[in-house]
Design an enzyme around this catalytic site. Sequence first.
Site, PDB file in Angstrom:
ATOM      1  N   ASP A  19     -14.436 -21.718 -47.733  1.00 50.08           N
ATOM      2  CA  ASP A  19     -14.051 -22.248 -46.119  1.00 50.08           C
ATOM      3  C   ASP A  19     -13.354 -23.311 -45.934  1.00 50.08           C
ATOM      4  O   ASP A  19     -13.788 -24.375 -46.283  1.00 50.08           O
ATOM      5  CB  ASP A  19     -15.076 -21.957 -45.166  1.00 50.08           C
ATOM      6  CG  ASP A  19     -15.229 -20.566 -44.610  1.00 50.08           C
ATOM      7  OD1 ASP A  19     -13.457 -20.951 -44.192  1.00 50.08           O
ATOM      8  OD2 ASP A  19     -16.008 -21.332 -43.504  1.00 50.08           O
ATOM      9  N   ASN A  67     -12.271  -9.941 -43.908  1.00 51.35           N
ATOM     10  CA  ASN A  67     -11.045 -10.208 -44.509  1.00 51.35           C
ATOM     11  C   ASN A  67      -9.900  -9.207 -43.481  1.00 51.35           C
ATOM     12  O   ASN A  67      -8.716  -9.936 -43.468  1.00 51.35           O
ATOM     13  CB  ASN A  67     -10.762 -11.276 -44.837  1.00 51.35           C
ATOM     14  CG  ASN A  67     -11.923 -12.221 -44.791  1.00 51.35           C
ATOM     15  OD1 ASN A  67     -11.112 -12.904 -46.469  1.00 51.35           O
ATOM     16  ND2 ASN A  67     -11.656 -13.227 -44.213  1.00 51.35           N
TER      17      ASN A  67
END
Length: 241
Positions: A19, A67
């Site tokens: 991330d 996503n």
Amino acid sequence: MFNPPHTLAGPRHVAIIMDGNGRWAQARGRPRLFGHHAGARRVREVVEACPGLGVKYLTVFAFSTENWKRTQAEVAGLMSLFRRYIIKETQTLKENGIRVRFIGDRVRLDAKLTALMDTLEEETKDNDLVHLTVALNYGGRDEVARATKRLARDVAEGRLHPDDVDEETLPKYLDTRVLPDPDLVIRTSGEARISNFLLWQSAYSEYEFVDTLWPDFTAAEFEGLCRNFGGRERRFGAVPA
């Protein structure tokens, strides 16, 4: 060059939630995709470090089922990056003993990408130095739902008796059925959540949440976290002797 393997009292299987790519790029006044490209280079560095740390299995969270909510431009850019990465790295992975697998639902991915994924899996299937698993269009809940459908189908068609379904049965239907559960899960960027990653498999994993954004995550930091793991006492619910 990949480091030679040696014995270390550390994790055998490490999973990473990579991330912070977008924030890393934006902090430098660059588009988010610039960060994703930088992050892809870090994957190679961490893979190369695995043998020397005794890490046999590495699973990385590349693209989640959630996503798709990102902008069309970012999603398209990520898919292009995945295709380019596979084409560029296939020979290196093959020559250095890295076996690659992909987990996740491939139905929504384009045909060119899935063909490259199939080819990379086939060309590295005999490798055994490090098993690299890439979670692509993956979500833990989605995985369990798909596994349950397959299990239910086997029950309906008489290949499995309902009384035989237990917590040892379901993992045989998961995307990760040939992998051991992760010993250590690392999340970069300072966020302290698991984001729908390996929900079933990480029930007893150790977690490390680090502030480093993924493009700044080095092999040295990875080594430090693996060594910290060696000092933990894993009781799996039992009382220490």
